[in-house]
Motif scaffolding. Sequence first.
Motif, PDB file in Angstrom:
ATOM      1  N   ASN A  78       0.785  -1.237   0.000  1.00 20.14           N
ATOM      2  CA  ASN A  78       0.000   0.000   0.000  1.00 20.14           C
ATOM      3  C   ASN A  78       0.816   1.286   0.000  1.00 20.14           C
ATOM      4  O   ASN A  78       0.279   2.351  -0.312  1.00 20.14           O
ATOM      5  N   VAL A  79       2.094   1.203   0.346  1.00 20.71           N
ATOM      6  CA  VAL A  79       2.938   2.406   0.350  1.00 20.71           C
ATOM      7  C   VAL A  79       3.976   2.337  -0.773  1.00 20.71           C
ATOM      8  O   VAL A  79       4.075   3.248  -1.586  1.00 20.71           O
ATOM      9  N   ILE A  80       4.746   1.250  -0.842  1.00 17.70           N
ATOM     10  CA  ILE A  80       5.782   1.142  -1.881  1.00 17.70           C
ATOM     11  C   ILE A  80       5.153   0.878  -3.252  1.00 17.70           C
ATOM     12  O   ILE A  80       5.519   1.503  -4.250  1.00 17.70           O
ATOM     13  N   LYS A  81       4.254  -0.084  -3.313  1.00 19.62           N
ATOM     14  CA  LYS A  81       3.419  -0.346  -4.510  1.00 19.62           C
ATOM     15  C   LYS A  81       4.185  -0.807  -5.764  1.00 19.62           C
ATOM     16  O   LYS A  81       3.652  -0.724  -6.863  1.00 19.62           O
ATOM     17  N   GLU A  82       5.395  -1.256  -5.619  1.00 17.88           N
ATOM     18  CA  GLU A  82       6.147  -1.827  -6.740  1.00 17.88           C
ATOM     19  C   GLU A  82       7.249  -2.711  -6.169  1.00 17.88           C
ATOM     20  O   GLU A  82       7.504  -2.720  -4.972  1.00 17.88           O
ATOM     21  N   PHE A  99       9.964 -12.482   5.074  1.00 20.83           N
ATOM     22  CA  PHE A  99       9.337 -11.826   3.918  1.00 20.83           C
ATOM     23  C   PHE A  99       9.667 -12.595   2.638  1.00 20.83           C
ATOM     24  O   PHE A  99       8.796 -12.813   1.792  1.00 20.83           O
ATOM     25  N   VAL A 100      10.916 -13.018   2.503  1.00 20.74           N
ATOM     26  CA  VAL A 100      11.314 -13.810   1.339  1.00 20.74           C
ATOM     27  C   VAL A 100      10.507 -15.105   1.278  1.00 20.74           C
ATOM     28  O   VAL A 100      10.046 -15.532   0.212  1.00 20.74           O
ATOM     29  N   GLN A 104       8.249 -13.413  -1.806  1.00 22.20           N
ATOM     30  CA  GLN A 104       9.456 -13.252  -2.611  1.00 22.20           C
ATOM     31  C   GLN A 104       9.190 -12.548  -3.935  1.00 22.20           C
ATOM     32  O   GLN A 104      10.057 -11.846  -4.471  1.00 22.20           O
ATOM     33  N   ASP A 105       7.984 -12.711  -4.460  1.00 21.51           N
ATOM     34  CA  ASP A 105       7.667 -12.122  -5.767  1.00 21.51           C
ATOM     35  C   ASP A 105       7.642 -10.593  -5.747  1.00 21.51           C
ATOM     36  O   ASP A 105       7.626  -9.959  -6.805  1.00 21.51           O
ATOM     37  N   CYS A 200      16.237 -19.556  -3.016  1.00 27.13           N
ATOM     38  CA  CYS A 200      16.007 -18.181  -3.477  1.00 27.13           C
ATOM     39  C   CYS A 200      17.141 -17.779  -4.418  1.00 27.13           C
ATOM     40  O   CYS A 200      18.317 -17.846  -4.058  1.00 27.13           O
ATOM     41  N   LYS A 201      16.779 -17.369  -5.636  1.00 33.47           N
ATOM     42  CA  LYS A 201      17.775 -17.009  -6.640  1.00 33.47           C
ATOM     43  C   LYS A 201      17.959 -15.500  -6.788  1.00 33.47           C
ATOM     44  O   LYS A 201      18.712 -15.043  -7.650  1.00 33.47           O
ATOM     45  N   LEU A 202      17.303 -14.727  -5.944  1.00 31.88           N
ATOM     46  CA  LEU A 202      17.476 -13.280  -5.998  1.00 31.88           C
ATOM     47  C   LEU A 202      18.887 -12.908  -5.554  1.00 31.88           C
ATOM     48  O   LEU A 202      19.459 -13.557  -4.679  1.00 31.88           O
TER      49      LEU A 202
END
Length: 259
Positions: A78-82, A99-100, A104-105, A200-202
């Motif tokens: 709701n604040v960052i939105k991206e 969070f991950v 993660q998406d 996780c591949k990030l």
Amino acid sequence: MKHGIIDYEIIGEGTPVLIIHGWGISKITMKGAFEPIFEKLSGYKRYYIDLPGMGQSECGNIKNSDDILEHLHDFAVNVIKEKFIIVGQSYGGLLVRGFVNKYQDLLLKIILLVPCVIPGVKKGRVEPLVVVEKDEDLLSSLTKSEYESFTMMNVILKRDVWERYKKFLMPALASANWDFLNHKLEGKFSFDPDKLSSPCKLPCLIITGKQDSVVGYKDQFDLMKIYTNSTYCAVNNAGHNLQIEQPEIFENLVTSWLK
């Protein structure tokens, strides 16, 4: 600014970066650590938040880390939105891994600074507190409370570190609701944040202090099995507050990795 019970500050424009501090401190500490980096590195929109019961954020009806994770997700949506880069220091590093696990998406990259791997006081493979360097004249000039606070986990007890500690740690520690933290907030998740359906591949940067007497540095190395696209660094002559003990190394590591 406020979003629900979360107090936050936005600095800059560009790729969003959500920066989450550790247990009992606040966004003051994280601004002190990361603003020297982002002042030289344009194109990043920094979201500095205070976790519930810390800094300027209220406790609300928070009972555990699961509740905090819900608030972080709500803030992200709701604040960052991206999509955004997420940063977590100490307990914030535990929250980031939660969070991950769940969201993660929503993420682009991950930075874990002295992350807590096993919740609780000095759990896991934690180093004994060993002072690397100290200034006896400085230490003798401090009040009893200043001395106890400064020597609790720092391993370099010199004037420049003291000045950074006094500016970026002490006000943050003083603003925390310690009754809430010590008696009401459960730091563990109800799930294992490191039990992922697939690695996780990030891109992930893990920075630890080799003399860290709070969370250590060895358990964090094992995170590379889960975060397969990660860079790991154990900074020598640095404890749990490595960003004030070895600021140049810390800033260079993060800057180089982000570029």
